[in-house]
Design an enzyme around this catalytic site. Structure first.
Site, PDB file in Angstrom:
ATOM      1  N   LEU A  64       0.780  -1.168  -0.030  1.00 19.43           N
ATOM      2  CA  LEU A  64       0.206  -0.232  -0.039  1.00 19.43           C
ATOM      3  C   LEU A  64       1.066   1.335  -0.216  1.00 19.43           C
ATOM      4  O   LEU A  64       0.289   2.134  -0.404  1.00 19.43           O
ATOM      5  CB  LEU A  64      -0.809   0.242   1.289  1.00 19.43           C
ATOM      6  CG  LEU A  64      -2.058  -1.596   1.183  1.00 19.43           C
ATOM      7  CD1 LEU A  64      -2.900  -0.885   2.939  1.00 19.43           C
ATOM      8  CD2 LEU A  64      -1.903  -1.508   0.309  1.00 19.43           C
ATOM      9  N   TYR A 118       1.776  10.560 -11.738  1.00 22.06           N
ATOM     10  CA  TYR A 118       1.296  10.183 -10.154  1.00 22.06           C
ATOM     11  C   TYR A 118       0.741   8.584 -11.539  1.00 22.06           C
ATOM     12  O   TYR A 118       1.442   7.788 -10.693  1.00 22.06           O
ATOM     13  CB  TYR A 118       0.055  10.450  -9.762  1.00 22.06           C
ATOM     14  CG  TYR A 118      -0.165   9.473  -8.816  1.00 22.06           C
ATOM     15  CD1 TYR A 118       0.679   8.969  -7.333  1.00 22.06           C
ATOM     16  CD2 TYR A 118      -1.503   9.177  -8.919  1.00 22.06           C
ATOM     17  CE1 TYR A 118      -0.057   8.373  -6.315  1.00 22.06           C
ATOM     18  CE2 TYR A 118      -2.142   8.007  -7.746  1.00 22.06           C
ATOM     19  CZ  TYR A 118      -1.556   7.748  -6.842  1.00 22.06           C
ATOM     20  OH  TYR A 118      -1.557   6.879  -5.993  1.00 22.06           O
ATOM     21  N   LYS A 122       2.698   5.432 -10.960  1.00 22.65           N
ATOM     22  CA  LYS A 122       1.362   3.521 -10.901  1.00 22.65           C
ATOM     23  C   LYS A 122       1.644   2.311 -12.008  1.00 22.65           C
ATOM     24  O   LYS A 122       2.111   1.398 -11.603  1.00 22.65           O
ATOM     25  CB  LYS A 122       0.253   4.286 -10.694  1.00 22.65           C
ATOM     26  CG  LYS A 122      -0.339   5.048  -9.643  1.00 22.65           C
ATOM     27  CD  LYS A 122       0.816   3.825  -8.101  1.00 22.65           C
ATOM     28  CE  LYS A 122      -0.133   4.730  -6.653  1.00 22.65           C
ATOM     29  NZ  LYS A 122       0.261   4.031  -5.588  1.00 22.65           N
ATOM     30  N   ASN A 147     -11.096   6.802  -6.279  1.00 21.70           N
ATOM     31  CA  ASN A 147     -11.068   7.901  -4.909  1.00 21.70           C
ATOM     32  C   ASN A 147     -11.201   7.134  -3.882  1.00 21.70           C
ATOM     33  O   ASN A 147     -12.506   6.894  -3.458  1.00 21.70           O
ATOM     34  CB  ASN A 147     -11.564   8.916  -4.807  1.00 21.70           C
ATOM     35  CG  ASN A 147     -10.896  10.508  -6.557  1.00 21.70           C
ATOM     36  OD1 ASN A 147     -10.137  10.671  -5.947  1.00 21.70           O
ATOM     37  ND2 ASN A 147     -11.502   9.787  -7.483  1.00 21.70           N
ATOM     38  N   PRO A 297     -43.486   9.497  40.951  1.00 22.20           N
ATOM     39  CA  PRO A 297     -44.510   8.596  41.503  1.00 22.20           C
ATOM     40  C   PRO A 297     -45.969   9.180  41.555  1.00 22.20           C
ATOM     41  O   PRO A 297     -46.162  10.127  41.583  1.00 22.20           O
ATOM     42  CB  PRO A 297     -44.037   8.148  42.912  1.00 22.20           C
ATOM     43  CG  PRO A 297     -42.325   8.727  42.959  1.00 22.20           C
ATOM     44  CD  PRO A 297     -42.478  10.139  41.522  1.00 22.20           C
ATOM     45  N   GLY A 298     -47.129   7.932  41.277  1.00 22.50           N
ATOM     46  CA  GLY A 298     -48.053   7.397  40.921  1.00 22.50           C
ATOM     47  C   GLY A 298     -48.640   9.017  40.058  1.00 22.50           C
ATOM     48  O   GLY A 298     -50.065   8.358  40.097  1.00 22.50           O
TER      49      GLY A 298
END
Length: 386
Positions: A64, A118, A122, A147, A297-298
């Site tokens: 890589l 580039y 490659k 990409n 509560p309640g």
């Protein structure tokens, strides 16, 4: 199996290495065919002796490493120079381990890539590896990457998506000269999946090359529009649509990885009264919204009905009695529920309903889901005691 990754500290390498370790350490059991003994990480700060040792022991090589943004075009030679060193070391040990090469679509030298230095470097690397395979009989895998995007990608370098995500997350400006420009994008998880396929000998073949089964073609304008919708969530609480395996889902995950610490948490508005509180937590475009209700509560809450809206009540803490009665009838159906044994109870359309906290000392906490976002102009909510 011993695996060598060159460029191990780069964007692709870091993600691949992290996922290989999940397999090696037994945390990822979805790839039982892959048995890993050692992961050799080679990068710019590694030594020639380390490379030699790694090449003597490697059973698979992911190459890589590469040169993306040099100060001088001549430095692009590193894209085949580093590969040459790896192949020479492998040959010196008679090691015919498979070699994967991370190349680029720019190596086609077609269209906007014509004349790309580039791309030329490659292409040189590709030819070098194909020649190596022919001479040695080693299995070679050449991938031309479009990409690449995803978590841990360096912004303001060579990825528009990384830059856009970073800048949107940090309230920095984005420059888009032509929103109609289309990119072919490969998500990092899809890259890693294909690398693991290759490790299993199940790479996706495309003639002499290998390829990625899933890529996405999207315009710059579409990317920016999606990012704006992600950013708005902190104000609207609306989670954008992110269908399975969609570009939007992958971009959203990428965007989140760039959030600064102060934006990781979203403040919510708690609506309080003498009975307790009600807090909207998340909304969706087409699948309703989630809320948390706290009853003292309640206390009895609800006592209303809907024409079309329906809900789920899920008690997560405390004990409650849920009552429902169809409008125009006297029959009441009851559900005694507890956070110790959670269950989702439908609030039926056309049934007035309530929820009663049966405790005299503890608060009742209920997660609520409604099939639509609350619309104050059409609330579809009518008071009536059960």
């Amino acid at each position: 199996m011993n695996i060598l990754i060159t460029g191990a500290k780069g964007f692709a390498g870091r993600n691949l290495v992290a996922n290989l370790y999940t397999i090696k350490d037994g945390k990822n059991r979805t790839r039982p065919e892959i048995k890993i003994d050692n992961i050799f990480e080679y990068d710019i700060d590694s030594t020639a002796d380390e490379l030699r040792e790694y090449c003597s022991k490697a059973d698979f090589v992911f190459h890589l490493a590469g040169v993306n943004r040099p100060k001088d075009a001549s430095e692009f030679s590193g894209n085949y120079g580093i590969l040459g060193k790896v192949l020479d070391e492998l040959k010196s040990f008679g090691n015919k381990a498979p070699v994967m090469l991370s190349s680029s679509v720019q190596a086609t030298l077609e269209g906007r890539f014509a004349g790309s230095e580039y791309g030329k470097s490659k292409l040189e690397a590709e030819n070098m590896l194909f020649g190596y395979g022919e001479k040695t009989g080693a299995r070679v895998l050449v991938y031309r990457l479009p990409n690449l995007f995803g978590k841990w990608c360096r912004p303001n370098y060579n990825s528009a998506v990384a830059t856009f995500c970073n800048n949107t997350a940090k309230d920095l400006p984005i420059t888009v000269n032509d929103p109609a420009v289309e990119l072919e994008l490969l998500y990092i998880d899809d890259f890693v999946d294909e690398m693991l396929n290759a490790l299993e000998g199940k790479e996706t073949k495309d003639g002499n090359f290998c390829s990625f089964p899933v890529t996405h073609k999207v315009t710059l304008g579409e990317i920016v529009e999606l990012l704006d919708s992600f950013k708005a969530q902190s104000q609207t609480l609306v989670v954008p649509e992110i269908p399975h395996n969609s570009f939007a889902k992958k971009l959203y995950s990428t965007y989140l990885s760039y959030l600064p610490e102060e934006k990781v948490s979203i403040p919510l508005k708690m609506n309080c009264d003498d009975r307790g509180s009600f807090t909207e937590i998340l909304k969706t475009v087409n699948c309703g919204q989630f809320s948390v209700n706290v009853s003292k509560p309640g206390i009895t809450k609800g006592q209303h009905w809907h024409n079309t809206k329906w809900e789920f009540f899920i008690v997560v803490s405390g004990t409650a009695l849920i009552q429902q009665r169809e409008i125009g009838t006297d029959k009441v159906i009851e559900f005694r529920v507890s956070g110790d044994k959670p269950e989702a109870v439908h609030m039926l359309p056309g049934f007035t309903h309530n929820i009663i906290n049966l405790s005299e000392t503890e608060n009742l906490v209920t997660l609520m889901w409604a099939n639509e976002q609350f619309d104050p102009t059409k609330p579809d909510t009518f008071f009536e005691v059960v």
